[in-house]
Design a protein around this motif. Structure first.
Motif, short mmCIF file in Angstrom:
data_model
loop_
_atom_site.label_atom_id
_atom_site.label_comp_id
_atom_site.label_asym_id
_atom_site.label_seq_id
_atom_site.Cartn_x
_atom_site.Cartn_y
_atom_site.Cartn_z
N PHE A 154 0.85 -1.18 0.00
CA PHE A 154 0.00 0.00 0.00
C PHE A 154 0.89 1.24 0.00
CE2 PHE A 154 0.75 -0.86 4.48
CZ PHE A 154 1.00 0.40 5.03
N SER A 155 0.34 2.37 -0.38
CA SER A 155 1.14 3.57 -0.47
C SER A 155 0.49 4.73 0.27
CB SER A 155 1.37 3.95 -1.94
OG SER A 155 2.44 4.86 -2.06
N PHE A 156 1.23 5.83 0.39
CA PHE A 156 0.73 7.01 1.08
C PHE A 156 1.50 8.23 0.56
CE2 PHE A 156 3.75 4.70 3.72
CZ PHE A 156 4.72 5.66 4.01
N PRO A 157 1.07 9.45 0.85
CA PRO A 157 1.70 10.64 0.28
C PRO A 157 3.21 10.69 0.51
CG PRO A 157 -0.35 11.25 1.35
CD PRO A 157 -0.10 9.81 1.69
N GLY A 158 3.90 11.05 -0.56
CA GLY A 158 5.34 11.24 -0.46
C GLY A 158 6.19 10.05 -0.86
N VAL A 159 5.57 8.89 -1.01
CA VAL A 159 6.35 7.69 -1.35
C VAL A 159 5.81 7.00 -2.61
CG1 VAL A 159 7.12 7.32 1.02
CG2 VAL A 159 5.02 6.21 0.22
N GLY A 160 5.13 7.75 -3.45
CA GLY A 160 4.53 7.16 -4.64
C GLY A 160 5.54 6.50 -5.56
N ALA A 161 6.67 7.17 -5.79
CA ALA A 161 7.69 6.61 -6.69
C ALA A 161 8.29 5.34 -6.09
CB ALA A 161 8.78 7.64 -6.95
N TYR A 162 8.63 5.40 -4.80
CA TYR A 162 9.19 4.23 -4.12
C TYR A 162 8.21 3.06 -4.17
CZ TYR A 162 11.06 1.33 -0.34
OH TYR A 162 11.56 0.28 0.39
N SER A 163 6.95 3.32 -3.81
CA SER A 163 5.95 2.25 -3.81
C SER A 163 5.74 1.68 -5.21
CB SER A 163 4.62 2.76 -3.25
OG SER A 163 4.70 2.93 -1.85
N ALA A 164 5.78 2.54 -6.22
CA ALA A 164 5.58 2.06 -7.59
C ALA A 164 6.61 1.00 -7.96
CB ALA A 164 5.65 3.23 -8.57
N THR A 165 7.86 1.22 -7.55
CA THR A 165 8.90 0.25 -7.87
C THR A 165 8.69 -1.07 -7.13
OG1 THR A 165 10.44 1.00 -6.12
CG2 THR A 165 10.54 2.12 -8.24
N LYS A 166 8.24 -0.97 -5.89
CA LYS A 166 8.01 -2.18 -5.10
C LYS A 166 6.74 -2.90 -5.55
CE LYS A 166 11.65 -1.75 -2.44
NZ LYS A 166 12.78 -2.69 -2.57
N PHE A 167 5.70 -2.15 -5.94
CA PHE A 167 4.51 -2.78 -6.50
C PHE A 167 4.90 -3.59 -7.74
CE2 PHE A 167 0.31 -0.76 -5.08
CZ PHE A 167 0.78 -0.45 -3.82
N ALA A 168 5.75 -3.00 -8.60
CA ALA A 168 6.18 -3.69 -9.81
C ALA A 168 6.93 -4.97 -9.48
CB ALA A 168 7.05 -2.76 -10.65
N LEU A 169 7.84 -4.89 -8.51
CA LEU A 169 8.62 -6.07 -8.12
C LEU A 169 7.70 -7.16 -7.56
CD1 LEU A 169 11.44 -7.31 -7.70
CD2 LEU A 169 11.44 -6.30 -5.41
N GLU A 170 6.71 -6.77 -6.78
CA GLU A 170 5.81 -7.76 -6.20
C GLU A 170 4.93 -8.41 -7.27
OE1 GLU A 170 3.92 -7.37 -2.56
OE2 GLU A 170 5.48 -6.18 -1.59
N GLY A 171 4.48 -7.64 -8.25
CA GLY A 171 3.69 -8.22 -9.33
C GLY A 171 4.48 -9.24 -10.12
N LEU A 172 5.73 -8.89 -10.42
CA LEU A 172 6.61 -9.82 -11.14
C LEU A 172 6.82 -11.09 -10.32
CD1 LEU A 172 8.66 -9.71 -13.73
CD2 LEU A 172 10.38 -9.46 -11.94
N SER A 173 7.04 -10.91 -9.03
CA SER A 173 7.37 -12.03 -8.15
C SER A 173 6.18 -12.96 -7.95
CB SER A 173 7.88 -11.51 -6.80
OG SER A 173 9.02 -10.69 -6.98
N GLU A 174 4.98 -12.41 -7.93
CA GLU A 174 3.80 -13.25 -7.75
C GLU A 174 3.62 -14.21 -8.93
OE1 GLU A 174 -0.97 -12.55 -6.99
OE2 GLU A 174 0.48 -11.24 -5.99
#
Length: 291
Positions: A154-174
């Protein structure tokens, strides 16, 4: 060192599993390295500045092997994996851990900042994973550990770019986990909360140029996250022990959430997401063609 040093043939498989860990010179990477060595394994510890691992390597001769690696360099990735396989014959566990933080509203984040972070958190781990998989498939075993974050769920203000990279990694990993399970390969996505690593301190945490309009939403993160350095509740050594426990379990979970803040945050997010999906269920179900 710029490459993996030669080992005597008798030493190549003398010490349990062989790990390749990125970002091994500090934080989670260092803690996992220490835990793996304590468990009797051998670690090829990769870092941009491998000299930071000299003390640990000296304490564990032939068990901790520092190697220079920038995970955004595809040619270097191929070379390091080839060298590890040449001297040790196998890679049993890959830990994609190298990373850093970035604070900034989405509008504040530049294209260069977004691309650089994606190279570090997504394209680098993807390339390393692809490089080790042929050998893992051949030996019929192995594990890939992806160090994500509660910000990867999940994400919150100020960390959108960071979360986007981790969301991508998690989707690939799933998807990856389902693809490689028939070959006896495990995939473990680790989602830590706030741990007492160097993530929020020194020059490790980068910040986008601020736009005053976002002071109310992003300002607290800009000041609060650096201010948390050294005060985070999570213990990296306990996180490393939990990761080894999960890897050694008969049924390794796809995701391992670490820290009370992460457990509370992710469970709350899942509850809210389910409630919203149910609230709009009738609308969603009404969009198919009529039979």
């Amino acid at each position: 060192m710029s490459s993996v040093p030669p080992a005597q043939p008798a030493e190549r498989t003398a010490h349990g599993r062989v790990w390749l860990i990125t970002g091994a010179s500090s934080g989670f990477g260092q803690a996992i390295t220490e835990a793996a060595v304590t468990a009797g394994d051998t670690v090829v510890a990769a870092a941009r500045r491998p000299e930071a691992l000299d003390a640990l390597a000296a304490a564990h001769p032939d068990r901790v092997i520092p190697v220079a690696l920038d995970v955004t360099d595809p040619a270097r990735i191929s070379a390091v994996v080839a060298e590890v396989l040449l001297w040790y014959g196998r890679i049993d566990v890959l830990v994609n851990n190298a990373g850093r933080g970035l604070i900034g509203a989405v509008e504040e984040s530049t294209d260069r900042e977004l691309r650089d972070l994606m190279e570090l958190h997504f394209f680098g781990p993807a390339a390393l994973t692809r490089a080790v998989l042929p050998q893992m498939r051949h030996q019929g075993s192995g594990a890939v550990v992806q160090m994500s974050s509660m910000g990867g769920r999940f994400s919150f203000p100020g960390v959108g770019a960071y979360s986007a990279t981790k969301f991508a990694l998690e989707g690939l990993s799933e998807a990856l986990a389902q693809e490689v399970a028939p070959f006896g390969i495990k995939v473990l996505v680790v989602e830590p909360g706030a741990f007492r690593t160097g993530f929020a301190g020194g020059g490790a945490l980068q910040q986008s140029a601020a736009i005053p309009a976002y002071e109310e939403t992003v300002g607290p993160v800009r000041s609060g996250l650096p201010g948390s350095d050294g005060k985070q509740p999570g213990d990296p050594a306990k996180a490393a022990a939990a990761i080894l426990t999960a890897l050694d379990a008969e049924h390794t979970p796809l995701r391992l959430v670490l820290g009370n803040d992460a457990v509370d945050g992710i469970l709350g997010h899942l509850d809210a997401a389910r409630a919203q999906a149910l609230a709009w269920e009738s609308i969603g179900r009404g969009t198919d063609f009529e039979d």
